[in-house]
Each structure stands twice: as structure tokens, then as C-alpha cells.
Scaffold this motif. Structure first.
Motif, PDB file in Angstrom:
ATOM      1  N   ASN A 100       0.831  -1.209   0.000  1.00 13.24           N
ATOM      2  CA  ASN A 100       0.000   0.000   0.000  1.00 13.24           C
ATOM      3  C   ASN A 100       0.866   1.260   0.000  1.00 13.24           C
ATOM      4  OD1 ASN A 100      -2.382  -1.441  -0.051  1.00 13.24           O
ATOM      5  ND2 ASN A 100      -2.658  -1.411   2.155  1.00 13.24           N
ATOM      6  N   GLU A 101       1.940   1.250   0.791  1.00 13.17           N
ATOM      7  CA  GLU A 101       2.857   2.397   0.822  1.00 13.17           C
ATOM      8  C   GLU A 101       3.497   2.598  -0.545  1.00 13.17           C
ATOM      9  OE1 GLU A 101       5.747   1.979   3.952  1.00 13.17           O
ATOM     10  OE2 GLU A 101       4.211   1.934   5.510  1.00 13.17           O
ATOM     11  N   ASN A 102       3.884   1.496  -1.186  1.00  8.72           N
ATOM     12  CA  ASN A 102       4.497   1.586  -2.510  1.00  8.72           C
ATOM     13  C   ASN A 102       3.497   2.146  -3.518  1.00  8.72           C
ATOM     14  OD1 ASN A 102       6.670   1.222  -4.311  1.00  8.72           O
ATOM     15  ND2 ASN A 102       5.743  -0.662  -5.072  1.00  8.72           N
ATOM     16  N   GLN A 103       2.251   1.695  -3.433  1.00  7.99           N
ATOM     17  CA  GLN A 103       1.211   2.178  -4.347  1.00  7.99           C
ATOM     18  C   GLN A 103       0.975   3.668  -4.141  1.00  7.99           C
ATOM     19  OE1 GLN A 103      -0.087   0.486  -6.839  1.00  7.99           O
ATOM     20  NE2 GLN A 103      -1.193   2.284  -7.482  1.00  7.99           N
ATOM     21  N   GLU A 104       0.962   4.116  -2.875  1.00  7.25           N
ATOM     22  CA  GLU A 104       0.788   5.537  -2.583  1.00  7.25           C
ATOM     23  C   GLU A 104       1.949   6.347  -3.154  1.00  7.25           C
ATOM     24  OE1 GLU A 104       0.274   5.947   1.651  1.00  7.25           O
ATOM     25  OE2 GLU A 104      -1.513   4.688   1.638  1.00  7.25           O
ATOM     26  N   SER A 105       3.152   5.817  -3.045  1.00  5.45           N
ATOM     27  CA  SER A 105       4.344   6.491  -3.571  1.00  5.45           C
ATOM     28  C   SER A 105       4.253   6.613  -5.093  1.00  5.45           C
ATOM     29  CB  SER A 105       5.599   5.724  -3.168  1.00  5.45           C
ATOM     30  OG  SER A 105       6.737   6.264  -3.771  1.00  5.45           O
ATOM     31  N   ILE A 106       3.834   5.551  -5.758  1.00  8.20           N
ATOM     32  CA  ILE A 106       3.690   5.567  -7.212  1.00  8.20           C
ATOM     33  C   ILE A 106       2.628   6.585  -7.621  1.00  8.20           C
ATOM     34  CG2 ILE A 106       2.861   4.214  -9.200  1.00  8.20           C
ATOM     35  CD1 ILE A 106       4.252   1.770  -7.847  1.00  8.20           C
ATOM     36  N   GLN A 107       1.505   6.595  -6.898  1.00 12.05           N
ATOM     37  CA  GLN A 107       0.424   7.526  -7.209  1.00 12.05           C
ATOM     38  C   GLN A 107       0.901   8.974  -7.032  1.00 12.05           C
ATOM     39  OE1 GLN A 107      -3.181   6.820  -5.040  1.00 12.05           O
ATOM     40  NE2 GLN A 107      -4.257   8.515  -5.975  1.00 12.05           N
ATOM     41  N   LYS A 108       1.659   9.229  -5.973  1.00 10.82           N
ATOM     42  CA  LYS A 108       2.187  10.574  -5.722  1.00 10.82           C
ATOM     43  C   LYS A 108       3.099  11.010  -6.867  1.00 10.82           C
ATOM     44  CE  LYS A 108       5.220  12.946  -2.453  1.00 10.82           C
ATOM     45  NZ  LYS A 108       6.057  12.763  -1.271  1.00 10.82           N
ATOM     46  N   ARG A 147      23.235  14.822 -14.111  1.00 10.89           N
ATOM     47  CA  ARG A 147      22.619  15.470 -12.946  1.00 10.89           C
ATOM     48  C   ARG A 147      21.108  15.614 -13.115  1.00 10.89           C
ATOM     49  NH1 ARG A 147      23.729  21.614 -10.900  1.00 10.89           N
ATOM     50  NH2 ARG A 147      22.256  21.553  -9.201  1.00 10.89           N
ATOM     51  N   TYR A 148      20.644  15.714 -14.362  1.00 10.45           N
ATOM     52  CA  TYR A 148      19.228  15.940 -14.627  1.00 10.45           C
ATOM     53  C   TYR A 148      18.484  14.708 -15.119  1.00 10.45           C
ATOM     54  CZ  TYR A 148      20.659  20.794 -14.252  1.00 10.45           C
ATOM     55  OH  TYR A 148      21.164  21.969 -13.809  1.00 10.45           O
ATOM     56  N   THR A 149      19.153  13.585 -15.203  1.00  9.26           N
ATOM     57  CA  THR A 149      18.484  12.378 -15.686  1.00  9.26           C
ATOM     58  C   THR A 149      18.269  11.399 -14.549  1.00  9.26           C
ATOM     59  OG1 THR A 149      20.592  11.390 -16.317  1.00  9.26           O
ATOM     60  CG2 THR A 149      19.409  12.597 -18.025  1.00  9.26           C
ATOM     61  N   LYS A 150      17.241  10.614 -14.672  1.00  8.77           N
ATOM     62  CA  LYS A 150      16.977   9.603 -13.654  1.00  8.77           C
ATOM     63  C   LYS A 150      17.470   8.253 -14.145  1.00  8.77           C
ATOM     64  CE  LYS A 150      12.192   8.983 -15.117  1.00  8.77           C
ATOM     65  NZ  LYS A 150      10.803   9.039 -14.711  1.00  8.77           N
ATOM     66  N   PRO A 151      17.758   7.366 -13.193  1.00 10.46           N
ATOM     67  CA  PRO A 151      18.242   6.033 -13.592  1.00 10.46           C
ATOM     68  C   PRO A 151      17.109   5.234 -14.240  1.00 10.46           C
ATOM     69  CG  PRO A 151      17.946   6.155 -11.227  1.00 10.46           C
ATOM     70  CD  PRO A 151      17.697   7.530 -11.758  1.00 10.46           C
ATOM     71  N   PRO A 152      17.454   4.152 -14.931  1.00  9.40           N
ATOM     72  CA  PRO A 152      16.427   3.323 -15.560  1.00  9.40           C
ATOM     73  C   PRO A 152      15.504   2.716 -14.505  1.00  9.40           C
ATOM     74  CG  PRO A 152      18.571   2.242 -15.663  1.00  9.40           C
ATOM     75  CD  PRO A 152      18.799   3.629 -15.142  1.00  9.40           C
ATOM     76  N   GLU A 153      14.248   2.553 -14.864  1.00  5.84           N
ATOM     77  CA  GLU A 153      13.275   1.960 -13.956  1.00  5.84           C
ATOM     78  C   GLU A 153      13.516   0.465 -13.824  1.00  5.84           C
ATOM     79  OE1 GLU A 153      10.857   3.604 -12.209  1.00  5.84           O
ATOM     80  OE2 GLU A 153      11.687   5.470 -13.001  1.00  5.84           O
ATOM     81  N   HIS A 154      13.246  -0.063 -12.651  1.00  7.05           N
ATOM     82  CA  HIS A 154      13.343  -1.506 -12.409  1.00  7.05           C
ATOM     83  C   HIS A 154      11.940  -2.045 -12.144  1.00  7.05           C
ATOM     84  CE1 HIS A 154      17.647  -1.772 -12.480  1.00  7.05           C
ATOM     85  NE2 HIS A 154      17.760  -0.820 -11.591  1.00  7.05           N
ATOM     86  N   PRO A 155      11.691  -3.289 -12.475  1.00  8.88           N
ATOM     87  CA  PRO A 155      10.337  -3.836 -12.338  1.00  8.88           C
ATOM     88  C   PRO A 155       9.815  -3.841 -10.910  1.00  8.88           C
ATOM     89  CG  PRO A 155      11.909  -5.561 -12.961  1.00  8.88           C
ATOM     90  CD  PRO A 155      12.624  -4.235 -13.020  1.00  8.88           C
ATOM     91  N   TRP A 156      10.697  -3.901  -9.918  1.00  7.82           N
ATOM     92  CA  TRP A 156      10.214  -3.960  -8.535  1.00  7.82           C
ATOM     93  C   TRP A 156      10.011  -2.581  -7.956  1.00  7.82           C
ATOM     94  CZ3 TRP A 156      15.036  -5.818  -9.946  1.00  7.82           C
ATOM     95  CH2 TRP A 156      16.125  -5.056  -9.569  1.00  7.82           C
ATOM     96  N   GLU A 157      10.296  -1.523  -8.675  1.00  2.37           N
ATOM     97  CA  GLU A 157      10.151  -0.172  -8.163  1.00  2.37           C
ATOM     98  C   GLU A 157       8.735   0.320  -8.404  1.00  2.37           C
ATOM     99  OE1 GLU A 157      10.624   3.481  -6.538  1.00  2.37           O
ATOM    100  OE2 GLU A 157      11.721   1.673  -6.249  1.00  2.37           O
TER     101      GLU A 157
END
Length: 157
Positions: A100-108, A147-157
Motif C-alpha cells: 500500500n505504501e508503494n502504491q501511494e508512492s507511485i500515485q504521488k 545530474r538531470y536524468t533519472k536512472p532506468p526503472e526496475h520492475p520492482w520499483e
């Protein structure tokens, strides 16, 4: 790279001083310094707060490699198999809470992205053709700067 070194790197990429990060986390600048130098390690709850504050995934700070992850999964499976019915209920509760915390973080993050996208589109729509070409050019330039780019997404994130 240690957890402290990753915290420092990500903090600097976000343009924050130790004092500024400490203020956001409600800890002292000295504590941030101890984490970054490896003299102290933050608890997992604190690591989550650091990740949220720096707007990165927890995995970016902890940085597990696949072999380590596989080993930990096996250990967790073994521990689960040894739980009592009460322990299984507690494990289920904690797992649900974490999801639930992860889902809230994704929604935010999605809400923040939507607001930023609308702001960019409003500004872009005010530009003439030459301005639009220049805007695309500048965004592409920014996307090349680590500095302005984000790392690649991972499936568990």
C-alpha cells in the motif's frame, strides 16, 4: 559504492547540502555526514524516508545486485516456511502495508508528473515555431546531463 556514498551522490545530484537534507529528514547535518562517511548506517525506515525525500527508489540507495537479491529471496522463503499461523498473519499484514505504501508512492509520483506535464504544455503552447524547436533542443541537451536524468526503472520499483 556504499549506501552512504550513494546517499551523498544522489543528494548532490539533487543540489542539496547535508544541512538541507537533514532539515527535510528532521536529523542533524552531522548525522547525514556520518551516514555518508559510513560511520553510521540509517535504519531501513530512515532509508525509505531518504529515498522519498530525494525522490528516488529505495533500490537506488541500497543497490542490490541480482545475485544478492536471489539469495535474499531464498532466505525469505525459508523463513516464511517456518512461520506459525500467527506469524503468517503478521507477515501478510506487513506485506500488505508495504504494498500500500508503494502504491501511494507511485500515485504521488504520477500526480507530480501530471502537474509538471501540464505546466510544460502550457508554456510550450505559448511558443512560436522557432521557440518550440529551441525548447525541444534544450530538453534534449538537459537529457544528456547525468545530474538531470533519472536512472532506468526496475520492475520492482
Amino acid at each position: 559504492m556504499t549506501i552512504g556514498e550513494r546517499i551523498k551522490k544522489i543528494r548532490q545530484e539533487n543540489g542539496l547540502s547535508q544541512k538541507e537534507l537533514g532539515k527535510k529528514l528532521n536529523v542533524s547535518q552531522q548525522m547525514i555526514g556520518q551516514w555518508e562517511t559510513g560511520k553510521s548506517n540509517p535504519k531501513i525506515e530512515t532509508l525509505r524516508r531518504i529515498a522519498d525525500t530525494l525522490e528516488v527508489g529505495l533500490w537506488e540507495i541500497v543497490e542490490l545486485d541480482q545475485m544478492d537479491l536471489d539469495t535474499r529471496i531464498q532466505e525469505i522463503k525459508k523463513m516464511i516456511s517456518q512461520l506459525t499461523p500467527e506469524g503468517l498473519k503478521e507477515f501478510d499484514r506487513l506485506t500488505t502495508e508495504a504494498l500500500n505504501e508503494n502504491q501511494e508512492s507511485i500515485q504521488k509520483k504520477q500526480e507530480t508528473t501530471a502537474v509538471q506535464s501540464k505546466e510544460m504544455l502550457r508554456a510550450y503552447s505559448r511558443l512560436n515555431n522557432a521557440g518550440r524547436k529551441e525548447a525541444v533542443k534544450r530538453i534534449n541537451e538537459l537529457a544528456e546531463i547525468p545530474r538531470y536524468t533519472k536512472p532506468p526503472e526496475h520492475p520492482w520499483e
